[in-house]
Design an enzyme around this catalytic site. Structure first.
Site, mmCIF file in Angstrom:
data_model
loop_
_atom_site.group_PDB
_atom_site.id
_atom_site.type_symbol
_atom_site.label_atom_id
_atom_site.label_comp_id
_atom_site.label_asym_id
_atom_site.label_seq_id
_atom_site.Cartn_x
_atom_site.Cartn_y
_atom_site.Cartn_z
ATOM 1 N N GLY A 580 46.498 -29.147 -79.827
ATOM 2 C CA GLY A 580 46.880 -27.887 -79.187
ATOM 3 C C GLY A 580 47.825 -27.104 -80.072
ATOM 4 O O GLY A 580 48.183 -27.518 -81.174
ATOM 5 N N GLU A 583 54.090 -22.294 -78.738
ATOM 6 C CA GLU A 583 54.786 -21.105 -79.205
ATOM 7 C C GLU A 583 55.378 -21.326 -80.588
ATOM 8 O O GLU A 583 55.411 -20.431 -81.414
ATOM 9 C CB GLU A 583 55.899 -20.741 -78.199
ATOM 10 C CG GLU A 583 56.854 -19.658 -78.662
ATOM 11 C CD GLU A 583 56.214 -18.279 -78.730
ATOM 12 O OE1 GLU A 583 56.828 -17.374 -79.321
ATOM 13 O OE2 GLU A 583 55.098 -18.102 -78.202
ATOM 14 N N ASP A 698 58.796 -23.213 -63.397
ATOM 15 C CA ASP A 698 57.441 -22.953 -63.898
ATOM 16 C C ASP A 698 56.514 -24.102 -63.500
ATOM 17 O O ASP A 698 55.729 -24.577 -64.306
ATOM 18 C CB ASP A 698 57.469 -22.769 -65.412
ATOM 19 C CG ASP A 698 56.151 -22.196 -65.926
ATOM 20 O OD1 ASP A 698 55.412 -21.601 -65.120
ATOM 21 O OD2 ASP A 698 55.856 -22.360 -67.115
#
Length: 936
Positions: A580, A583, A698
């Site tokens: 993956g 950021e 989140d």
């Protein structure tokens, strides 16, 4: 375009706002069973574009504006596609076309107004040379203004001095496309630069930063030569520097600046530093002296720096030693010790030890600078000073320890240590005095041990030992100890030692027994708490929970990392595969092999090169947070790499990845009991965080990870928790914008983030889990979601969802946050459900006509399904098309006659799939129009 069916689509000229344009139009709203097709010409596909977007601009007439036609009039039409390797001309077969979507207008056109609608749909999975689009009218009044077909690309770009070509964005099965780049001219990189192209046509996460070569500096997106009078010695992101003092260069692209005439650099001077005009070495050190410290057996040499430094400030010193025995002198050799050393001294002081007595020692101290090697032999003696000292130990060494090495009933054996240790040439004698009551005995010995005999049994004696000076007159410090002889017939000393050891073992057994007794008692006290608390009776949960500490409160964030995370040496980490991109850089699967531990699979988050210090601190802040948690349902931090060039965060590896994708890949294959068990694990992890006063902010299925045992663990602790004003009502984090569909209404409106807002998010996660990864609120916009929630709309129960689970969801979504359950309450309730599986058999009301997942009453626009395959595709069960065909069920009339047993008999075995098909057939029998979620 080619039109098929009667009446056909027609080209009509229209006028809008004074401008004329042409449309494909059809309007036959009074007759039933309309089936009119408009097909495009052959559209060539880019070889790499597996996903295209279709933008439609159209007008739909309001059925209520037709007198008497509203019962059969439609307000939608269908979009189809068909792939082909060649243009088939006007040949047209409906069976070759696959439905993409039903197109409905946002605004319909009345008698006296006109509204142009724009809708975009995605056609994915294209693989052949080209394709056709087709539009099916089923009885609406439509004008098609334009059709724009396009695919997305990441544009060619130059980033961090690396050139990346234009790249076609991947499709749903390939959300990230890795693209290799090339450094611009006169730039280089340690590793090949690469970047990822997202499915939305945006670049993300560059790895491998190019830097301008020596002699070049970065100007915009290129590397330009350093101008005359400047230079750059290494590949870096830095600009060219002006030439230092007494240097210059007239060349472009200089790597170094040479010295001007009459100036030079010493061999030890940096090649990037200034040049000097001075050539003489420093003068000699001044006031050299030696101070003897006989008590510790060493000399202290000290001096004053030279008066003349030769115009330099890099002065160091060296010490040489010679020893003279009579008239013969020789180097002292390695036997003598210097502290801190004998060369490259920066302080005007040195300690010398391990010297012998009765010898002359000469010490030579020389001053050096960077140009000393360039000095002539005639100049060098001027930099030296020397001092001579004769060592004669008049002070005796000191006794440091005295011990008993053996004893009987009539004798005692003693030994002692001295400091400094006497040399072979120095004869040291010792005075040993011992007495019993008033009787004193004095012995003079030549060695540091003694065997005292003819003593009385079972008697204590006082022993005093002193070292004598070289003249036998001076005496060193005294050491006193009492020792006792054994009694007549007593066991030996060895027997005494064994007895002491046995007593020690017995004491250990008593301590272990006491620990087990109290531990068992403590465990029994917790089992009396009741069956509700069995999960929380593990040793980990019995510890008093500490309070979470925000690492951003530390003045130096690096201190927080070292406090809460374990440092790992990068040699213990092996990267295996990119899994993956985040950021800050790529995420790898790998192996951690720490000393003394077996190999474990890990996930490795990396920090891309060229980071700023703030990016590094933000990156490591997640480790500072995660390192404070220790719970089986919280992702475990293995450690960090911070003391090396490439920073990394190492966590346990979760084989099944993110929960939302895992559920979508196993849709219908997991029982309700297993799903509730997964929710129970997430709730336990959130209870732990809540008890530590940590608010996640989140919580979503995408941030829950799943291992091979289907155990769920809460992750993603690296976001900055700042809610910002945003037209879409989202809050911005370092990881990007998070949709508000997971966020509690008070958190959106007033920035009130609490454990209660996490409970709201947990309710959304429950819905995601029971709906097998479906997107909450489907395709509603963020604005529509907020409006619906404020108007008391709540997500409907997913198909096959136990009623008790859905009721818990609704409790989590109470508008008043004070009335929502706490995570401890949620864990207790889910435990009750798991202990009573029968309670999961009562299913919440499910209307297949309401669910966007299941357009069950024929088409989503109300028109009947034309084929069994079309129906199965609409409920995402097309894998069973062959089962229905082999069973001879080829019409929708036959489907409507099927019962649950019939569905089993054709090969549908998975309970979730079986119920989905059965529910859809139930909805088909109703034959009422599908209600949109907006109407609910």
């Amino acid at each position: 375009a080619h039109a098929y069916g009667l009446p056909r689509w027609e080209v009509v000229q229209r006028t809008l706002n004074g401008s004329q344009f042409y449309t494909y139009s059809i309007c036959n709203v009074e007759e039933r069973e309309q089936d009119n097709w408009l097909r495009t010409t052959f559209i060539q596909r880019h070889p790499l574009a597996s996903r295209v977007f279709v933008e439609l601009k159209f007008i739909v007439r309001d059925c209520n504006s037709f007198d008497g036609a509203s019962l059969v009039c439609k307000e939608t039409f269908n979009l189809y596609t068909s792939e082909s390797d060649a243009d088939v001309g006007t040949t047209f077969r409906k069976s070759q076309f696959k439905k993409v979507a039903t197109i409905a207008p946002d605004e319909i056109t009345g008698k006296n107004e006109m509204h142009i609608n724009t809708e975009t749909r995605v056609v994915d999975g294209l693989s052949r040379k080209g394709f056709y689009l087709a539009f099916q009218d089923i009885g609406a009044c439509i004008a098609l203004l334009s059709v724009r077909v396009f695919y997305k690309t990441c544009p060619g770009t130059v980033q961090n001095l690396a050139t990346f070509p234009e790249t076609v964005a991947g499709g749903e099965n390939q959300p990230l496309t890795k693209v290799s780049g090339v450094c611009v001219d006169n730039a280089a990189s340690e590793e090949s630069p690469r970047i990822y192209c997202t499915e939305e046509g945006k670049w993300a996460v560059q790895v491998g930063q190019c830097q301008c070569k020596p002699g070049y500096e970065e100007v915009k997106d290129a590397c330009q030569e350093c101008r005359p009078g400047s230079f750059k010695a290494e590949a870096s992101s830095d600009a060219c520097e002006p030439c230092p003092a007494n240097t210059d260069t007239l060349e472009h692209g200089a790597v170094l600046c040479p010295c001007k005439d009459g100036f030079f650099r010493a061999p030890t001077d940096p090649t990037t530093g200034p040049c000097s005009g001075e050539t003489r070495p420093p003068s000699a050190p001044r006031d050299l002296s030696a101070v003897r410290q006989p008590s510790v057996g060493r000399l202290i040499l000290s001096w004053t720096p030279p008066e003349d430094t030769g115009g330099r400030n890099d002065i160091t010193y060296s010490v040489e030693c010679q020893r003279c025995d009579g008239v013969v002198c020789q180097p002292c050799g390695e036997r003598v010790r210097y502290e801190p050393g004998s060369t490259k001294l920066t302080e005007a002081r040195v300690s010398v030890s391990e010297l012998e007595a009765h010898l002359n020692y000469t010490f030579i101290v020389q001053a050096h600078s960077g140009v000393s090697q360039l000095a002539s032999e005639a100049q060098r003696p001027a930099s030296r000073s020397n001092v001579t000292i004769f060592l004669h130990y008049t002070d005796p060494p000191q006794i440091t320890t005295m011990r008993l090495v053996g004893r009987t009933s009539t004798s005692l054996a003693l030994s002692w240590d001295v400091s400094p240790r006497p040399r072979a040439q120095l004869h040291v004698r010792y005075k040993l005095t011992y007495h019993k009551k008033t009787t004193y005995t004095v012995l003079t010995l030549d060695k540091n041990s003694a065997q005292i005999k003819d003593l009385a049994p079972g008697t204590a004696y006082l022993f005093i030992v002193q070292a004598l000076g070289s003249d036998d007159n001076s005496e060193g410090s005294r050491m006193e100890e009492h020792f006792e002889t054994l009694t007549e017939g007593s066991p030996s000393q060895n027997y005494t030692v064994l007895l002491v050891a046995a007593v020690g073992v017995a004491m250990m057994l008593i301590v272990v027994f006491a620990f087990l007794f109290f531990h068992r008692r403590k465990r029994n006290s917790h089992t009396r708490q009741g069956p509700e608390d069995t999960y929380f009776s593990t040793p980990e949960q019995l510890k008093p929970l500490k309070t979470y500490v925000d690492p951003h409160t530390y003045e130096d964030p690096n201190v927080a990392v070292l406090k809460f995370a374990t440092e790992i040496h990068p040699s213990h980490i092996t990267k295996q595969k990119v899994i993956g991109a985040g950021e800050f850089g790529e995420v790898y699967r790998g192996i951690l092999k720490a000393p003394g531990r077996k190999e474990v699979a890990v996930a490795i988050k990396t920090l891309k090169p060229g980071y700023t210090e703030k990016q590094r601190q933000d990156f490591l802040s997640e480790a500072s947070i995660m390192g404070q948690f220790s719970h089986q349902n919280i992702i475990r931090l293995e450690g960090v790499v911070t003391k090396f060039k490439h920073a990394m965060i190492v966590t346990e590896y979760m084989e099944n990845g993110a929960l939302d994708r895992y559920l979508r890949d196993h849709d219908g294959e997991i029982s309700s009991f297993q799903l509730v068990g997964m929710l129970r694990g997430i709730a336990a992890g959130m209870k732990y965080l809540s008890d530590m006063s940590y608010v996640h902010r989140d919580l979503a299925a995408r941030n829950i990870l799943v291992n091979n045992n289907m155990e769920c663990k809460v992750s993603d602790f690296g976001l900055s928790r700042v809610l910002e004003d945003d037209p879409e009502g989202t809050y911005t984090t370092s990881g990007g914008k998070i949709p508000i569909r997971w966020t509690a209404p008070e958190a959106i409106a007033y920035r009130k983030f609490t454990s209660a807002s996490d409970v709201w998010s947990f309710g959304i996660v429950m819905w995601e889990v029971m709906a097998f990864g479906e997107r909450p609120y489907w395709d509603m916009s963020n604005h529509e979601v907020m409006k619906a929630i404020n108007e008391a709309f709540r997500l409907p129960a997913p198909m096959d969802c136990p009623s008790a689970v859905y009721q818990l969801m609704l409790q989590c979504w109470l508008q008043d946050r004070a009335k929502r359950p706490r995570f401890g309450d949620i864990v207790s309730l889910l435990d009750k459900l798991l202990r009573s599986p029968e309670s999961l058999k009562t299913i919440a009301d499910f209307d297949p006509r309401v669910s966007i997942r299941l357009p069950s009453t024929s088409g989503s626009d109300g028109s009947p399904f034309r084929s069994v395959s079309e129906w199965l595709e609409s409920i995402k069960m097309s894998q069973y098309s062959e089962n229905f065909t082999c069973a001879g069920i080829v019409t929708m009339e036959q489907v409507l006659q099927m019962k649950t047993e019939d569905i089993k008999n054709i090969g549908v075995r998975l309970p979730g799939h079986l119920k989905r098909i059965a529910y859809s057939i139930l909805g088909l029998k109703d034959q009422t129009s599908t209600l949109s979620v907006f109407a609910v």
